[in-house]
Design an enzyme around this catalytic site. Structure first.
Site, mmCIF file in Angstrom:
data_model
loop_
_atom_site.group_PDB
_atom_site.id
_atom_site.type_symbol
_atom_site.label_atom_id
_atom_site.label_comp_id
_atom_site.label_asym_id
_atom_site.label_seq_id
_atom_site.Cartn_x
_atom_site.Cartn_y
_atom_site.Cartn_z
ATOM 1 C CB SER A 51 -43.918 4.239 19.225
ATOM 2 O OG SER A 51 -45.012 4.642 18.449
ATOM 3 C CG ASN A 52 -44.773 5.349 13.797
ATOM 4 O OD1 ASN A 52 -44.946 4.305 13.168
ATOM 5 N ND2 ASN A 52 -45.766 6.016 14.361
ATOM 6 C CG LEU A 56 -47.897 15.657 15.971
ATOM 7 C CD1 LEU A 56 -48.615 15.561 17.311
ATOM 8 C CD2 LEU A 56 -48.532 14.714 14.956
ATOM 9 C CG ASN A 105 -46.960 12.266 7.279
ATOM 10 O OD1 ASN A 105 -46.432 12.266 8.401
ATOM 11 N ND2 ASN A 105 -48.233 12.556 7.109
ATOM 12 C CG HIS A 122 -52.788 10.644 8.595
ATOM 13 N ND1 HIS A 122 -52.645 11.875 9.202
ATOM 14 C CD2 HIS A 122 -54.109 10.362 8.607
ATOM 15 C CE1 HIS A 122 -53.837 12.331 9.545
ATOM 16 N NE2 HIS A 122 -54.748 11.423 9.208
ATOM 17 C CD GLU A 137 -49.471 5.038 13.232
ATOM 18 O OE1 GLU A 137 -48.459 5.752 13.291
ATOM 19 O OE2 GLU A 137 -50.532 5.348 13.808
HETATM 20 C C1 GAR Z 1 -48.747 8.267 15.247
HETATM 21 O O1 GAR Z 1 -49.997 7.650 15.410
HETATM 22 C C2 GAR Z 1 -48.689 8.975 13.902
HETATM 23 O O2 GAR Z 1 -49.366 8.292 12.877
HETATM 24 C C3 GAR Z 1 -49.368 10.274 14.223
HETATM 25 O O3 GAR Z 1 -48.875 10.623 15.499
HETATM 26 C C4 GAR Z 1 -48.572 9.421 16.229
HETATM 27 C C5 GAR Z 1 -47.142 9.549 16.720
HETATM 28 O O4 GAR Z 1 -46.764 8.443 17.502
HETATM 29 N N1 GAR Z 1 -49.082 11.258 13.215
HETATM 30 C C6 GAR Z 1 -49.962 12.147 12.789
HETATM 31 O O5 GAR Z 1 -51.072 12.258 13.253
HETATM 32 C C7 GAR Z 1 -49.475 13.037 11.667
HETATM 33 N N2 GAR Z 1 -50.571 13.659 11.008
HETATM 34 P P1 GAR Z 1 -45.211 8.153 17.794
HETATM 35 O O6 GAR Z 1 -44.583 9.479 18.237
HETATM 36 O O7 GAR Z 1 -45.253 7.150 18.899
HETATM 37 O O8 GAR Z 1 -44.585 7.629 16.533
#
Ligand code: GAR
Length: 214
Positions: free
Chosen positions: A18-19, A95, A112, A114, A184
């Protein structure tokens, strides 16, 4: 903006993406002088890959399990980044921890995101839903989201954007994750814009905004 003036960006993902979508939408709309030219996933068959393909962006899988060490995995990623001649890299729900060879090759050019207020609730073992579980278990009343520059130390680089999110009495890890994700999706495109426009000055762990040249 002419295509040649756009910064080329690679986005590294591990999941839903989603990011990635928020970054795709913001770069496509012209808000950011950048274009996403490569998506790398360490996991096959994640939804982020479909998002890239639907946007016509090359997506490749480099499965960390196919490499003998984190160092070898990171070197394979670095090779792809260099072959594609990207200027900037965004870790968006990626991750795995990158070995220092990657941030060393792209100093102050990797971001990045977080899902907490770093430097709290970060570092090894704290990612994705585990972060929200740790936040709730600690009893804090506020969490949030952080975009930072990637250095050799996981989750410890200079912070570019950060926003607070309240923790509610009836929150579950999922409900908190959903509220943090909305933030985010707003702050990640903003941080990428600042980096692409070369507006970030780094001073130790602090960042400041440069004034825009006329
Ligand atoms: C997000 O909340 C991001 O901040 C987190 O994983 C999720 C991914 O969502 N990242 C971490 O925890 C990195 N340490 P997405 O795949 O929908 O963007």
């Amino acid at each position: 903006m002419k295509k040649k003036d756009l910064k080329k960006v690679a986005v590294l993902v591990s999941g839903g993406g989603s990011n990635l979508q928020a970054l795709l939408d913001a770069t496509r709309s012209g808000e950011i002088p950048a274009e996403i030219t490569l998506v790398i996933s360490n996991k096959p068959e994640v939804y982020a890959i479909k998002r890239a393909e639907d946007s016509g962006i090359p997506a490749i899988v480099l499965d960390h399990r196919d490499f003998a060490s984190a160092e070898e995995f990171s070197r394979a990623i670095l090779k792809r980044l260099q072959e594609t001649e990207v200027d900037l890299v965004c870790l968006a729900g990626f991750l795995r921890i990158l070995a220092p060879c990657v941030p060393e090759a792209y100093p102050n050019r990797i971001l990045n995101i977080h899902p907490a207020l770093l430097p709290a609730f970060g570092g090894k073992g704290l990612y994705g839903m585990r972060v929200h579980q740790a936040v709730l278990a600690s009893g804090v009343k506020y969490s949030g989201a952080t975009v930072h520059i990637v250095t050799a130390e996981p989750d410890q680089g200079p912070i570019v954007c950060q926003e607070v999110v309240p923790v509610k009495d009836d929150d579950t890890p999922q409900s908190l994750a959903d509220r943090v994700l909305q933030v985010e999706h707003r702050i990640y495109p903003e941080a990428l814009r600042l980096l692409a426009e070369e507006l970030i000055e780094v001073d130790g762990l602090r960042t400041r905004l440069k004034t825009k040249p006329n």
